[in-house]
Design a protein around this motif. Structure first.
Motif, PDB file in Angstrom:
ATOM      1  N   GLU A 346       0.987   6.969   3.780  1.00  0.00           N
ATOM      2  CA  GLU A 346       1.046   7.219   2.363  1.00  0.00           C
ATOM      3  C   GLU A 346       1.744   8.723   2.187  1.00  0.00           C
ATOM      4  O   GLU A 346       1.244   9.420   3.042  1.00  0.00           O
ATOM      5  N   GLY A 351       2.334   4.640  -1.030  1.00  0.00           N
ATOM      6  CA  GLY A 351       1.928   4.037   0.238  1.00  0.00           C
ATOM      7  C   GLY A 351       2.659   2.735   0.369  1.00  0.00           C
ATOM      8  O   GLY A 351       2.972   2.067  -0.578  1.00  0.00           O
ATOM      9  N   GLU A 377      -5.659   3.286  -8.977  1.00  0.00           N
ATOM     10  CA  GLU A 377      -4.327   3.220  -8.151  1.00  0.00           C
ATOM     11  C   GLU A 377      -3.814   1.691  -8.321  1.00  0.00           C
ATOM     12  O   GLU A 377      -4.471   0.705  -8.700  1.00  0.00           O
ATOM     13  N   THR A 399       1.721   0.807  -2.922  1.00  0.00           N
ATOM     14  CA  THR A 399       0.225   1.504  -3.790  1.00  0.00           C
ATOM     15  C   THR A 399       1.084   2.744  -4.328  1.00  0.00           C
ATOM     16  O   THR A 399       1.962   3.208  -3.821  1.00  0.00           O
TER      17      THR A 399
END
Length: 438
Positions: A346, A351, A377, A399
């Motif tokens: 990340e 990420g 998130e 992510t």
């Protein structure tokens, strides 16, 4: 030599008072909180889960009393030792003075020539044998004073070791790692041979906990017709569920790890059709699961993680969910054993990770979707796999953490602003210097 040792007994009294206050809290917690899960008005899965947690907290109140009383006893023991050792040191100094020596405030012994008679002074100046006997006497008294000081220092270190060790949770299976010490002892000698226990090493701060539950069984079912059609059914038979997790932090650096193991059987089903969206899910599994994961992060700027997991048993499930925070669809069925690894990184809150599994046994699995978790998130990913007898699966995940992303952007903006300010200050300094020349 000038410390007010009575403050130790005053502190010990306060620690005994703390133990009494913990007892009051224990009584109140047992009556008003723990007792709720013991009656007949609250039953089922939630009551069983709450009771296990409440048991841990109740025991912590009891262990807190043991620890507080032990600390009080250690402090009183320290007071007794320090008083005795300081008395011996003071007595040795007085004996040295009476023997014709001077002892400075720093414990340095020397021969007191001012107390000598004329004959003794003449011998001190001209008699080598007398001088030698004086040197030996000074050395002997110095060794005694040094030993008395060392005894106090050693006792101080023993007290330090005891006070550090007495607050360490000695039971790793009590549901906590950094809880109160229910095995605390109030005798310094019990801890004197132990090495000092440090909670910090080179600036690193450790924290963690261990949870162990099971065996247990339960069943629950519910419907909520108030806000559309909703319902759920859950049954479980757990043999055990153990989780250990911990962190090490040092400034912006954070290292985290978790290990989780489960054995048992579970079946769940739920549905919902309301103003939040559409949800439908059914899943059943039986067997053993294990997972271990480690992460390393540097503030909101960068991080990496690695994970390994395994499963032996049978599982099947199907799910679909469409809400403002999640859109996912998937299905799976498998019987046998499988193991997998995952890893990713990340940067600035964004990420990417990938997974790979090996399967021994028939099965198939596929899912895709995005969702926003409880921490805010966003996750976007998918996974697919198949195995007639031997096979596996591959998956990926992207992510986005809005908080880390905004914090990184903010820090970058601050850095640019500081750079601009520095350039401006430099230009202003040059301007002032040129103006000064003219």
């Amino acid at each position: 030599m000038t410390s007010d040792l009575s403050t130790l007994t005053s502190a010990a009294d306060r620690w005994d008072g703390m133990a009494k206050e913990f007892h009051k809290q224990e009584v109140a917690y047992k009556r008003d909180v723990h007792g709720i899960s013991m009656g007949e008005t609250w039953t089922g899965l939630s009551a069983d889960a709450a009771n296990r947690r409440f048991d841990i907290t109740l025991k912590e109140f009891q262990k807190a009393q043991v620890e507080a009383k032990a600390v009080a006893s250690l402090i009183r023991d320290a007071h007794t030792q320090f008083t005795s050792l300081r008395g011996k040191l003071d007595s040795a100094r007085q004996d040295a003075v009476e023997a014709g020596m001077k002892v400075s405030d720093q414990g340095l012994v020397s021969f007191d020539t001012q107390k000598l008679s004329q004959a003794e002074h003449t011998a001190w100046v001209h008699d080598p044998d007398y001088q030698d006997s004086v040197r030996k006497s000074v050395s002997s008294w110095q060794q005694l004073i040094d030993q008395r000081v060392k005894d106090v220092g050693d006792a101080d270190k023993d007290v330090q070791t005891a006070l550090r060790a007495v607050v360490v949770d000695g039971d790793p299976l009590d549901g906590t790692v950094t809880g109160f010490n229910g095995q605390a002892q109030g005798d310094i000698d019990k801890y004197a041979d132990q090495k000092p226990v440090h909670t910090k090493t080179d600036g690193w701060v450790a924290d963690g906990e261990v949870k162990l539950t099971g065996p247990g069984v339960g069943f629950s079912a519910s419907t909520d017709p108030k806000y559309g059609k909703e319902g759920s059914v859950k049954a479980y038979a757990d043999l055990f569920h153990a989780t250990a997790q911990g962190t090490l932090t040092n400034g912006d650096w954070k290292l985290a790890g978790i290990a989780d193991g489960y054995g048992g059987a579970r079946a769940t089903a739920n549905y919902g059709f309301n103003n939040k969206g559409v949800v439908g899910k059914a899943e059943a599994s039986a067997g053993l699961r294990a997972l271990i994961e480690g992460r390393a992060e540097y503030g909101p700027y960068a991080g990496v993680y690695g994970r390994a997991d395994g499963f032996a048993g049978a599982e099947a499930g199907v799910n679909v969910k469409a809400t403002k925070d999640e859109l996912t669809v998937g299905a799976k069925a498998f019987a046998g054993a499988k193991g997998g690894v995952a890893g990713g990184g990340e940067v600035a809150g964004i990420g990417f990770g990938a997974t790979a599994e090996g399967w021994a046994g028939p099965g198939a699995e596929a899912w895709w979707g995005y969702k926003r978790d409880d921490d805010g998130e966003f996750h976007l990913g998918g996974k697919a796999g198949a195995s007639p007898v031997l096979g596996g699966s591959l998956g990926f995940e992207i992510t986005v953490d809005p908080d880390k992303l905004s914090e990184t952007v903010g820090d970058a903006a601050d850095a640019v602003g500081d750079a601009v300010d520095s350039v401006g200050d430099g230009i202003g300094s040059v301007k002032d210097s040129v103006t000064h020349w003219f």
